[in-house]
Design a protein around this motif. Sequence first.
Motif, PDB file in Angstrom:
ATOM      1  N   GLU A 166     -13.766-103.110   8.445  1.00 13.76           N
ATOM      2  CA  GLU A 166     -13.599-101.717   8.065  1.00 13.76           C
ATOM      3  C   GLU A 166     -12.264-101.246   8.649  1.00 13.76           C
ATOM      4  N   TYR A 167     -11.913 -99.984   8.438  1.00 14.88           N
ATOM      5  CA  TYR A 167     -10.672 -99.443   9.000  1.00 14.88           C
ATOM      6  C   TYR A 167     -10.999 -98.189   9.798  1.00 14.88           C
ATOM      7  N   ARG A 168     -10.658 -98.229  11.077  1.00 13.69           N
ATOM      8  CA  ARG A 168     -10.901 -97.072  11.945  1.00 13.69           C
ATOM      9  C   ARG A 168      -9.694 -96.143  11.866  1.00 13.69           C
ATOM     10  N   THR A 169      -9.940 -94.840  11.874  1.00 15.18           N
ATOM     11  CA  THR A 169      -8.840 -93.884  11.793  1.00 15.18           C
ATOM     12  C   THR A 169      -9.090 -92.708  12.716  1.00 15.18           C
ATOM     13  N   ASP A 170      -8.086 -91.872  12.859  1.00 15.40           N
ATOM     14  CA  ASP A 170      -8.260 -90.547  13.447  1.00 15.40           C
ATOM     15  C   ASP A 170      -8.142 -89.583  12.275  1.00 15.40           C
ATOM     16  N   ASP A 171      -9.261 -89.063  11.805  1.00 14.28           N
ATOM     17  CA  ASP A 171      -9.268 -88.280  10.567  1.00 14.28           C
ATOM     18  C   ASP A 171      -8.351 -87.064  10.614  1.00 14.28           C
ATOM     19  N   ALA A 172      -8.378 -86.316  11.729  1.00  9.40           N
ATOM     20  CA  ALA A 172      -7.534 -85.125  11.823  1.00  9.40           C
ATOM     21  C   ALA A 172      -6.057 -85.500  11.887  1.00  9.40           C
ATOM     22  N   ARG A 173      -5.723 -86.539  12.633  1.00 14.75           N
ATOM     23  CA  ARG A 173      -4.325 -86.984  12.699  1.00 14.75           C
ATOM     24  C   ARG A 173      -3.845 -87.465  11.331  1.00 14.75           C
ATOM     25  N   LEU A 174      -4.690 -88.179  10.616  1.00 13.36           N
ATOM     26  CA  LEU A 174      -4.336 -88.607   9.264  1.00 13.36           C
ATOM     27  C   LEU A 174      -3.995 -87.384   8.408  1.00 13.36           C
ATOM     28  N   THR A 175      -4.822 -86.351   8.483  1.00 13.15           N
ATOM     29  CA  THR A 175      -4.576 -85.128   7.713  1.00 13.15           C
ATOM     30  C   THR A 175      -3.254 -84.482   8.105  1.00 13.15           C
ATOM     31  N   ILE A 176      -3.018 -84.364   9.403  1.00 16.02           N
ATOM     32  CA  ILE A 176      -1.787 -83.726   9.886  1.00 16.02           C
ATOM     33  C   ILE A 176      -0.557 -84.507   9.429  1.00 16.02           C
ATOM     34  N   GLU A 177      -0.615 -85.831   9.482  1.00 17.41           N
ATOM     35  CA  GLU A 177       0.544 -86.645   9.083  1.00 17.41           C
ATOM     36  C   GLU A 177       0.800 -86.563   7.580  1.00 17.41           C
ATOM     37  N   VAL A 178      -0.265 -86.456   6.786  1.00 16.85           N
ATOM     38  CA  VAL A 178      -0.092 -86.247   5.339  1.00 16.85           C
ATOM     39  C   VAL A 178       0.566 -84.886   5.096  1.00 16.85           C
ATOM     40  N   ILE A 179       0.103 -83.868   5.811  1.00 13.79           N
ATOM     41  CA  ILE A 179       0.690 -82.530   5.678  1.00 13.79           C
ATOM     42  C   ILE A 179       2.172 -82.555   6.037  1.00 13.79           C
ATOM     43  N   LYS A 180       2.518 -83.180   7.157  1.00 16.28           N
ATOM     44  CA  LYS A 180       3.921 -83.201   7.599  1.00 16.28           C
ATOM     45  C   LYS A 180       4.820 -83.891   6.574  1.00 16.28           C
ATOM     46  N   LYS A 181       4.271 -84.916   5.913  1.00 15.48           N
ATOM     47  CA  LYS A 181       5.058 -85.581   4.869  1.00 15.48           C
ATOM     48  C   LYS A 181       5.269 -84.648   3.688  1.00 15.48           C
ATOM     49  N   ALA A 182       4.226 -83.899   3.316  1.00 16.13           N
ATOM     50  CA  ALA A 182       4.359 -82.939   2.216  1.00 16.13           C
ATOM     51  C   ALA A 182       5.365 -81.841   2.567  1.00 16.13           C
ATOM     52  N   VAL A 183       5.344 -81.371   3.813  1.00 13.75           N
ATOM     53  CA  VAL A 183       6.303 -80.362   4.281  1.00 13.75           C
ATOM     54  C   VAL A 183       7.724 -80.916   4.198  1.00 13.75           C
ATOM     55  N   GLU A 184       7.871 -82.173   4.572  1.00 19.62           N
ATOM     56  CA  GLU A 184       9.180 -82.840   4.505  1.00 19.62           C
ATOM     57  C   GLU A 184       9.756 -82.790   3.089  1.00 19.62           C
ATOM     58  N   PHE A 185       8.886 -82.858   2.084  1.00 19.42           N
ATOM     59  CA  PHE A 185       9.324 -82.805   0.689  1.00 19.42           C
ATOM     60  C   PHE A 185       9.449 -81.377   0.164  1.00 19.42           C
ATOM     61  N   GLY A 186       9.055 -80.384   0.973  1.00 22.01           N
ATOM     62  CA  GLY A 186       9.258 -78.992   0.576  1.00 22.01           C
ATOM     63  C   GLY A 186       8.026 -78.156   0.359  1.00 22.01           C
ATOM     64  N   ALA A 187       6.840 -78.684   0.640  1.00 19.28           N
ATOM     65  CA  ALA A 187       5.611 -77.892   0.472  1.00 19.28           C
ATOM     66  C   ALA A 187       5.480 -76.869   1.601  1.00 19.28           C
ATOM     67  N   ASP A 188       4.836 -75.745   1.297  1.00 19.06           N
ATOM     68  CA  ASP A 188       4.550 -74.713   2.297  1.00 19.06           C
ATOM     69  C   ASP A 188       3.076 -74.796   2.686  1.00 19.06           C
ATOM     70  N   PHE A 189       2.825 -74.940   3.975  1.00 18.78           N
ATOM     71  CA  PHE A 189       1.457 -74.962   4.507  1.00 18.78           C
ATOM     72  C   PHE A 189       1.323 -73.840   5.525  1.00 18.78           C
ATOM     73  N   ILE A 190       0.161 -73.201   5.519  1.00 16.10           N
ATOM     74  CA  ILE A 190      -0.084 -72.189   6.545  1.00 16.10           C
ATOM     75  C   ILE A 190      -1.572 -72.147   6.878  1.00 16.10           C
ATOM     76  N   ASN A 191      -1.882 -72.077   8.181  1.00 14.72           N
ATOM     77  CA  ASN A 191      -3.278 -72.058   8.625  1.00 14.72           C
ATOM     78  C   ASN A 191      -3.688 -70.653   9.047  1.00 14.72           C
ATOM     79  N   TYR A 192      -4.999 -70.493   9.231  1.00 14.84           N
ATOM     80  CA  TYR A 192      -5.601 -69.212   9.603  1.00 14.84           C
ATOM     81  C   TYR A 192      -5.251 -68.102   8.598  1.00 14.84           C
ATOM     82  N   VAL A 193      -5.174 -68.483   7.341  1.00  9.96           N
ATOM     83  CA  VAL A 193      -4.938 -67.526   6.255  1.00  9.96           C
ATOM     84  C   VAL A 193      -6.037 -67.726   5.219  1.00  9.96           C
ATOM     85  N   LYS A 194      -6.806 -66.679   4.949  1.00 12.17           N
ATOM     86  CA  LYS A 194      -7.971 -66.796   4.065  1.00 12.17           C
ATOM     87  C   LYS A 194      -7.677 -66.229   2.682  1.00 12.17           C
ATOM     88  N   ALA A 195      -8.037 -67.009   1.664  1.00  9.66           N
ATOM     89  CA  ALA A 195      -7.959 -66.527   0.279  1.00  9.66           C
ATOM     90  C   ALA A 195      -9.152 -65.604   0.042  1.00  9.66           C
TER      91      ALA A 195
END
Length: 559
Positions: A166-195
């Motif tokens: 199997e493959y062990r991961t750190d789920d939250a770190r995986l999420t954060i690293e995916v987000i940082k890559k998206a930000v690198e390409f120009g995406a806007d992310f913001i937390n603690y903001v409710k739709a």
Amino acid sequence: MKTFSSIQRSQQLKDMSQEVYDVIVIGGGITGAGIALDAVTRGMKVAVVEMQDFAGGTSSRSTKLVHGGLRYLKQFEVKMVAEVGKERAIVYENGAHVTTPEWMLLPIHKGGSFGKYSTSVGLRVYDYLAGVKRKERRKMLNADETIKREPLVKKEGLRGAGYYVEYRTDDARLTIEVIKKAVEFGADFINYVKAERFTYDKKKVSGIEVVDRLTGEAHTLLGRKVVNAAGPWVDDVRSRDYSKNTKNLRLTKGVHLVIDQSVFPLKQAIYFDTQDKRMIFAIPRNGKAYVGTTDTFYDNTQDPANPKMTLADRDYILEAIHYMFPDVKVTADDVESSWAGVRPLIYEEGKDPSEISRKDEVWEHESGLITIAGGKLTGYRKMAEHVVDLVSKRLKTETKQSFAESRTINLPISGADFGGSRHFKSFVDKKAAEATQFGLTEEEGRKLASFYGTNVDQLFKLAHAAKGIELEAPMTPVVHAEVVYAVQEEMTVKPVDFFIRRTGRLFFDIEWVQRHKEPVMKLMKNLLQWDDETYQTYQAELEKEIEDAVVPIDLPVHN
């Protein structure tokens, strides 16, 4: 370059309200992060809003495995096993600093859920469906070989074991690293903001009205397409749209316990059946062993943001340990920490929690809102591809815009620019040696490089700069660097973000959290200019999370 700093967070939200996005994603877990990365790398203008912290829900509370779903073969979900099995290798290859292969033992006992023949055939089919690499294909062990790999396993009735990867991961770190890559390409992310609600143009969703949960400020974000990837809150988000369909989620809860290996000296990751024939994992990790998961229906009247371990959850897992590892004398007092998470599954009448399919579904509403529900961590990239294919198709029809095909299959996430998994070890060795140039030990360098991957150079520089600063005890230059990096580069807003989702230490090293909580909070107060009231609020929030991880609540479990 876009920023991903909590220092600029408030201004960023104001700036976002001046844009018109191709796609707005509601939900900053692994699904929303994956959708954003897929969309932005095709050329779309993307925004993601998350009402808690990123990965604050299910995406930080899983079993922390990128696994291929062996158990779903029993339910004949062949297509899902084939797809997520293949995705495991892609997730690993694109982020070996947050994912690592882990050999898993599947003990076979007389009268248990698995026989030798059925296990052998099942694992062989699994290898075939998942396209498993030759060196990672299953092996069948006899009883002596099984005991050699894990001496603690129950000997009575032991007939052998299956042995597979199997493959062990750190789920939250995986999420954060995916987000940082998206930000690198120009995406806007913001937390603690409710739709809070949707905006419409001719009965079609045209954006969302949001509220900053830290300041109370309201803004409107405009988007040509809106995707609901809110995980356990999918139904809540859909209820704000006039065109909700008839399908619903059924939330199930999973609990994991963390025990020190001095008490539970587990050598080998094990997937085993319990006394009531459910399957759970016991996995060694950095001097600890964690065991789970339970699988019970979660009361939909309760807030899925705060699922808790109950006495029944804790006792069930302890009984399971005693059942499979009879020589291990763990007690409730040995449970150092725990976490509970809810899984958003698509409701299927008459099925037990463990029988409900983990497959994902995409729903398109009359209003144009797109919802993705269900699914597994392992399949996040492919799920994102399916959603963005649909978004791309609709944008082409409605706005005449054309976008490229998905390009994430071979795209390293943030921190993974070391040339693929086969180069990761040599990269870590190199960085361990380099660490001494920054006044750190090789061991400190090795740990940082293993955790942060190719972003480690920023940590080295921050740690080196901290050597000229008077630090609060017991804060070392390395800890100082981690906090500053988390705030400046990973939009860490609160202490709980740092201790749970940026480092995982509240789950896996709670004693470290107790030692470092005060100096970390003081440093964050200075960096983010909190007033005393904010400091006290965040301090109380952290203490509540520590208590919830340790002290079970006395509620009945719902099977």
